[in-house]
Design an enzyme around this catalytic site. Structure first.
Site, short mmCIF file in Angstrom:
data_model
loop_
_atom_site.label_atom_id
_atom_site.label_comp_id
_atom_site.label_asym_id
_atom_site.label_seq_id
_atom_site.Cartn_x
_atom_site.Cartn_y
_atom_site.Cartn_z
N GLU A 43 34.22 -6.76 -15.46
CA GLU A 43 34.75 -7.83 -16.29
C GLU A 43 34.83 -9.14 -15.49
OE1 GLU A 43 37.46 -5.02 -19.21
OE2 GLU A 43 38.47 -6.36 -17.81
N GLU A 64 27.27 1.05 -19.22
CA GLU A 64 25.99 1.60 -19.66
C GLU A 64 24.84 0.67 -19.30
OE1 GLU A 64 28.82 1.21 -21.41
OE2 GLU A 64 28.86 2.53 -23.16
ZN ZN Z 1 28.32 -1.81 -24.10
#
Ligand code: ZN
Length: 129
Positions: A44, A55
């Site tokens: 983040e 992912e």
């Molecule tokens: Zn995602």
């Protein structure tokens, strides 16, 4: 590599997540057709649009290493519900493998599995034009 081993790699990757804003720590482990595995965690940023999902980190690592033959991906987060890939990640997965197998786990370690085509039917493809 069996499902449990791949899921454990995803869980280990989740421990590296940088998620000070959401406190939602996700890990992914992508197995390619040649047996190699690439892991990723979410990263983040204070400018939230600059954040990246676990992912896609795993997929981009594989692609940047010259591997585009995706077979299975395990996704783990320490949550009460199964950790499902977001729409953007599904679209990126579909670019490389419509039949990617997804193992979506939750904190207890139980998981559900899907083919990407179940989660992203009628995917957008450039070749459709
Ligand atoms: Zn995602």
């Amino acid at each position: 590599m069996n499902d449990r081993q791949l899921l454990l790699m995803a869980k280990d990757a989740s421990e590296k997540a940088y998620a000070p804003y959401s406190r939602f720590f996700v890990g992914a482990a992508l197995e390619c057709e040649d047996g190699s595995v690439y892991t990723g965690c979410n990263v983040e940023n204070a400018a939230l649009g600059s954040s990246m999902c676990a992912e896609r980190v795993a997929m981009y690592k594989a692609i940047s290493e010259g591997n585009q033959e995706f077979k299975r991906m395990a996704i783990y987060c320490d949550s009460e519900s199964y950790c499902m890939p977001c729409g953007a990640c599904r679209q990126v997965m579909g670019e490389f493998s419509e039949e990617l197998e997804l193992l979506c786990a939750k904190g207890s370690g139980s998981y559900v599995s899907y083919k990407l085509s179940e989660l992203l039917p009628h995917a957008f493809k450039f070749r459709d034009f």
